[in-house]
Write a protein that holds these residues in place. Sequence first.
Motif, mmCIF file in Angstrom:
data_model
loop_
_atom_site.group_PDB
_atom_site.id
_atom_site.type_symbol
_atom_site.label_atom_id
_atom_site.label_comp_id
_atom_site.label_asym_id
_atom_site.label_seq_id
_atom_site.Cartn_x
_atom_site.Cartn_y
_atom_site.Cartn_z
ATOM 1 N N THR A 110 0.849 -1.182 0.000
ATOM 2 C CA THR A 110 0.000 0.000 0.000
ATOM 3 C C THR A 110 0.888 1.236 0.000
ATOM 4 O O THR A 110 1.912 1.278 0.682
ATOM 5 C CB THR A 110 -0.937 0.040 1.220
ATOM 6 N N SER A 117 -5.389 3.858 1.403
ATOM 7 C CA SER A 117 -4.258 2.995 1.767
ATOM 8 C C SER A 117 -4.443 2.375 3.139
ATOM 9 O O SER A 117 -4.151 1.187 3.342
ATOM 10 C CB SER A 117 -2.961 3.798 1.724
ATOM 11 N N LEU A 120 -4.822 -1.570 3.962
ATOM 12 C CA LEU A 120 -3.968 -2.242 4.949
ATOM 13 C C LEU A 120 -4.817 -3.060 5.920
ATOM 14 O O LEU A 120 -4.566 -4.246 6.151
ATOM 15 C CB LEU A 120 -3.154 -1.184 5.690
ATOM 16 N N THR A 177 1.644 -3.753 9.576
ATOM 17 C CA THR A 177 2.535 -3.934 8.437
ATOM 18 C C THR A 177 3.760 -4.745 8.853
ATOM 19 O O THR A 177 4.234 -4.659 9.985
ATOM 20 C CB THR A 177 3.013 -2.587 7.872
ATOM 21 N N ALA A 222 4.077 -1.181 3.538
ATOM 22 C CA ALA A 222 3.555 0.162 3.271
ATOM 23 C C ALA A 222 4.697 1.129 2.998
ATOM 24 O O ALA A 222 5.849 0.883 3.379
ATOM 25 C CB ALA A 222 2.724 0.658 4.457
#
Length: 356
Positions: free
Chosen positions: A186, A193, A197, A225, A209
């Motif tokens: 992302t 975004s 996620l 993430t 990310a």
Amino acid sequence: MRAINATNQLLTSQERNTMRKWVLEPGKSGQDALVMKEAPVPDPGPGQVRVAVKAAALNYRDQIILNGHYGQGVEEETIPVADGSGVIDAVGAGVECWAVGDRVISVYFRDWVDGPPPTDRLGFGLGSPGENGVLAEYVVLDANRVTRMPQSLDFVHASTLVCAGLTAWTALTEEHPVTAGQMILTLGTGGVSLFALQLARAFGAEVIATTSQQTKEGQLRQLGTVDVLNYRTTPTWGENIYASTGGMDKVVNPVGGDAMTQSIMAVGAGGEIAVMGLFSAGDAPLPLPVLMSKGASIRGIAVGSSKALVQLVDFIDQHGITPVVQKTFALKDAKAAYTAQASRDVFGKIVIDMTA
């Protein structure tokens, strides 16, 4: 105290005849175009419902419309903003699918029920030139321009699903649907975004990310993430990601053309780049031979259908996902909300709480 009167309307103990609304005035741009007015509370016609709006969420799209860069200018007074949540407080003749008291969110496009977008009649959506949005205490919408809001969310968080949430859902679930164990990239920390996620993590995928601000790296990691790259300090972020992972199954690119080259470098064999960026067109020629050698594809995303929005609502309830909201503003402070939404420091959604 509230009661339902003989005309099937939900009323406060002191019935209101007027409401506050924000409008974009024709011939102006920027915040000079945004004006608060008082107006009569509208009545629903046949096939329509009236919604007492409780919250309205801003998108970057609203900045583009405000500044007159949305394909056409505002030619008549228009209520802005597409994303709203609220309570149906009156129904017009012939409406059987909704009742007074139902908690709903708005539907972005008028004629997109399912399948691919009907490009011949899609239009610009709620809150764009020629179609009033939801930045008012009461709005009247066709009965098919609302859908049930998640039971697990309050009005503020539910309002964020209409555009950003649905765009992320469409990017992840159609054509090349995300599955557990896949790798998703992302770009940035805008609403789409962050939704991508959260949704990808709920699907069981791993997410990398990007951001340009070190202060946001920790926030992205808190959302789950596995890695964060700073695209300012690592301009070849896509090449780095490909080298370390073997390529992404999907890249969600809400940034635009300037990020396409590295998106192509990051995507893996048979992967997909879902792009919906309005920020920049990009000037550099794309490395199409790299895209072709990977058998990867680029797919444009235009928010999503009303059926997809229903699916997103159900998924939110099933997985207990809470959208990221950075700050709320009162209705009277809508201009300050627009300013906050335009800031590079924003992390999550900016929402106008109509009850504040």
